[in-house]
Design an enzyme around this catalytic site. Structure first.
Site, PDB file in Angstrom:
ATOM      1  N   LYS A  81       1.139  -1.258   0.282  1.00 18.31           N
ATOM      2  CA  LYS A  81      -0.435   0.018   0.030  1.00 18.31           C
ATOM      3  C   LYS A  81       0.921   1.002  -0.044  1.00 18.31           C
ATOM      4  O   LYS A  81       0.201   2.239  -0.451  1.00 18.31           O
ATOM      5  CB  LYS A  81      -0.642  -0.163   1.501  1.00 18.31           C
ATOM      6  CG  LYS A  81      -2.148  -0.838   0.712  1.00 18.31           C
ATOM      7  CD  LYS A  81      -3.004  -0.410   0.419  1.00 18.31           C
ATOM      8  CE  LYS A  81      -4.698  -1.101   0.239  1.00 18.31           C
ATOM      9  NZ  LYS A  81      -5.371  -0.445  -0.412  1.00 18.31           N
TER      10      LYS A  81
ATOM     11  N   SER B 293       0.640  -9.575  -1.208  1.00 20.28           N
ATOM     12  CA  SER B 293       0.896  -8.716  -0.799  1.00 20.28           C
ATOM     13  C   SER B 293       0.665  -8.318   0.736  1.00 20.28           C
ATOM     14  O   SER B 293       0.627  -6.884   0.498  1.00 20.28           O
ATOM     15  CB  SER B 293      -1.442  -7.948  -1.311  1.00 20.28           C
ATOM     16  OG  SER B 293      -2.343  -8.654  -0.658  1.00 20.28           O
TER      17      SER B 293
END
Length: 509
Positions: free
Chosen positions: A51, A307
């Site tokens: 992110k 992720s």
């Protein structure tokens, strides 16, 4: 659209804070599935998630005037850390609104990066609404977690690295989907350079907002009461306008996976890397395994994006419980056996050399006992063989491998009966993990309904799992159920009527 995005991706400013993460060969997965499988290790970023790429790319391009105003964001945790790190690096103030049930590990991490944390609401969407209210009131710049061109371009740098690191054509790239920012950035870059490479998105089936949008051919908003937060880092009620447009045009397929499949993928990643992915971080691996098996792929070059790894340690207990079922390495069965000496030995002899992974016993009636057993298996087909073997030996068998109530509650509760002539209505709930949640539930019920059974399970998640029994004159009475449902609807917690669940019949009725 492709050329515009590719230029923005190649010009994105991410490496002041982001690492070029490795593309690591997954030897165990590759051998098991007869394909060459690679893991893109975004869990190795400074904030243990991809992110920060999009956050920094967005914030670094703000004008000096906007930077002076400060930034605000709403997040379940990973975007929050990205914004906080970007703001710290650039020396600007940051406000982060997080749900009151955000994992503590993520809340602490954001505070440690110098951002001010405000806890509000129980979901990302409630936090986002409040963040927008503060933006309008105080003049902050809002940094969207996914539906922003600069954020998408920053996430697209993951795609640049994958193609550069692999160096030859790929057959498929699997990417987790929450709001759609990561898969949008990867898809536009990959489809521009290697249009033959499949880009496949993976969602948790309890929060599959992109799947719902593609099916409806428009963005839809999933009801708050049905949104499952197990994979909290990818749990979004509605995907973005821009991300939906890109996904619809450039993503080849979106598939969903269940909780057990996600837990199995967490274990797979650990086995190959010794790293512990968060549930959202393991989505791509779970989906990749499902796709390979569905299409019988062999000899392909495949990448799955890991992720993130921001997971509470105590949540791993739940992951470990469910991983074997998700990999079809355990079958959960309810079996009636004679209440006499040697019955358990005969049961084990019938199963042969298989390991018993769990055994719970409950005396029933008429010389019969019920057992809740976990049995080692190797595949779905092998599970069917176990059931057939037991039935051939004249055992009354109930397959509970996919029974949520059995796996979450009954396995920990075997025993007990309601007293007297009263009967029970059995309901399963999801409670938000915040102070006052239980009192809100009890207050909403009032004095009419007596609770006869209560079992609570928490696994370090944003929601607690609860099984409740209510006293009723007749459990088959539809009027009682309708009246109780009205009470429960007013309280607003997600629930399921489990009164007719076979696990309850076998072990608790």
């Amino acid at each position: 659209m492709l050329e515009r995005y590719v230029k923005k991706i190649l010009g994105s400013n991410v490496y002041d804070v982001a690492n070029k993460t490795p593309l690591q060969s997954a030897a165990g997965l590759s051998q098991r599935f007869a394909n060459q499988i690679w893991l893109k290790r975004e869990d190795l970023q400074p904030v243990h998630s991809f992110k920060l790429r999009g956050s920094y790319n967005k914030i670094s391009q703000l004008s000096d005037e906007d930077k002076a105003r400060g930034v605000i964001a709403a997040s379940a945790g990973n975007h929050a850390q990205g914004v906080a790190l970007a703001a710290q690096k650039l020396g600007i103030p940051a406000i982060i609104v997080m749900g009151r049930n955000a994992p503590e590990i993520k809340v602490k991490a954001v505070r440690n990066l110098g951002a001010k944390v405000i806890l509000h609401g129980d979901t990302y969407d409630e936090a986002a609404v409040y963040a927008q209210e503060l933006r309008a009131k105080e003049g902050y710049v809002f940094v969207h977690p996914f539906d922003d061109v600069d954020v998408i371009a920053g996430q697209g740098s993951v795609g640049v690295e994958i193609l550069n690191q692999h160096g030859r054509p790929l057959d498929a790239i699997f990417v987790p989907i929450g709001g759609g920012g990561l898969i949008s950035g990867i898809a536009v870059y990959v489809k521009y350079l290697q249009p033959e490479t499949l880009v496949i998105g993976v969602e948790a089936d309890g929060s599959a907002s992109m799947t719902a949008a593609l099916k409806a051919n428009r963005r839809v908003k999933l009801p708050r009461e049905t949104l499952d937060l197990f994979a909290d880092g990818a749990s979004v009620a509605q995907v973005g306008k821009e991300t939906f447009k890109i996904t619809k045009k450039y993503v080849d397929e979106v598939l969903t996976v269940n909780t057990d499949e996600i837990c199995a993928a967490v274990k797979d990643i650990f086995d190959d890397t010794r790293a512990v992915a968060e549930p959202a971080g393991a989505l791509a691996v779970a989906g990749m395994k499902k796709y390979i098996q569905r299409h019988a792929l062999q000899g392909k070059e495949i990448v799955a994006v890991v992720s993130g790894s921001n997971v509470n340690f105590d949540r791993l207990r739940h992951v470990a419980e469910r991983a074997e079922v998700g990999e079809h390495r355990e079958a959960i069965v309810g079996v009636a056996i004679p209440e006499k000496q040697g019955s358990f030995r005969r049961f084990c002899r019938t199963l042969g050399k298989r390991n018993i992974t769990e055994f719970n016993y409950r005396q029933a009636s008429n010389g019969v006992a019920h057992i809740y057993a976990g049995v080692q298996t190797t595949s779905f087909e092998d599970r069917q063989k176990v059931l057939a073997t037991l039935r051939k030996a004249d055992y009354d068998v109930t397959d509970m491998t996919d029974n949520e109530t059995a796996k979450l509650h009954v396995r920990h509760m075997v025993g007990g009966r309601v007293q007297g002539d009263r009967q029970e209505l059995i309901y399963r709930f999801v409670f938000p993990e915040r102070p006052g949640a239980l009192m809100q539930f009890l207050t909403g019920l009032g004095a009419k309904w007596d609770i006869t059974l209560f079992h609570y399970r928490n696994h370090g998640a944003a929601w607690g799992r609860v099984l409740v029994g209510f006293s009723a004159a007749d459990s088959a009475n539809k009027k009682d159920r309708r009246e109780l449902n009205k009470f429960l609807d007013r309280i607003g917690y997600r629930y399921w009527d489990e009164t007719d669940n076979p696990a309850y019949d076998l072990f608790l009725r």
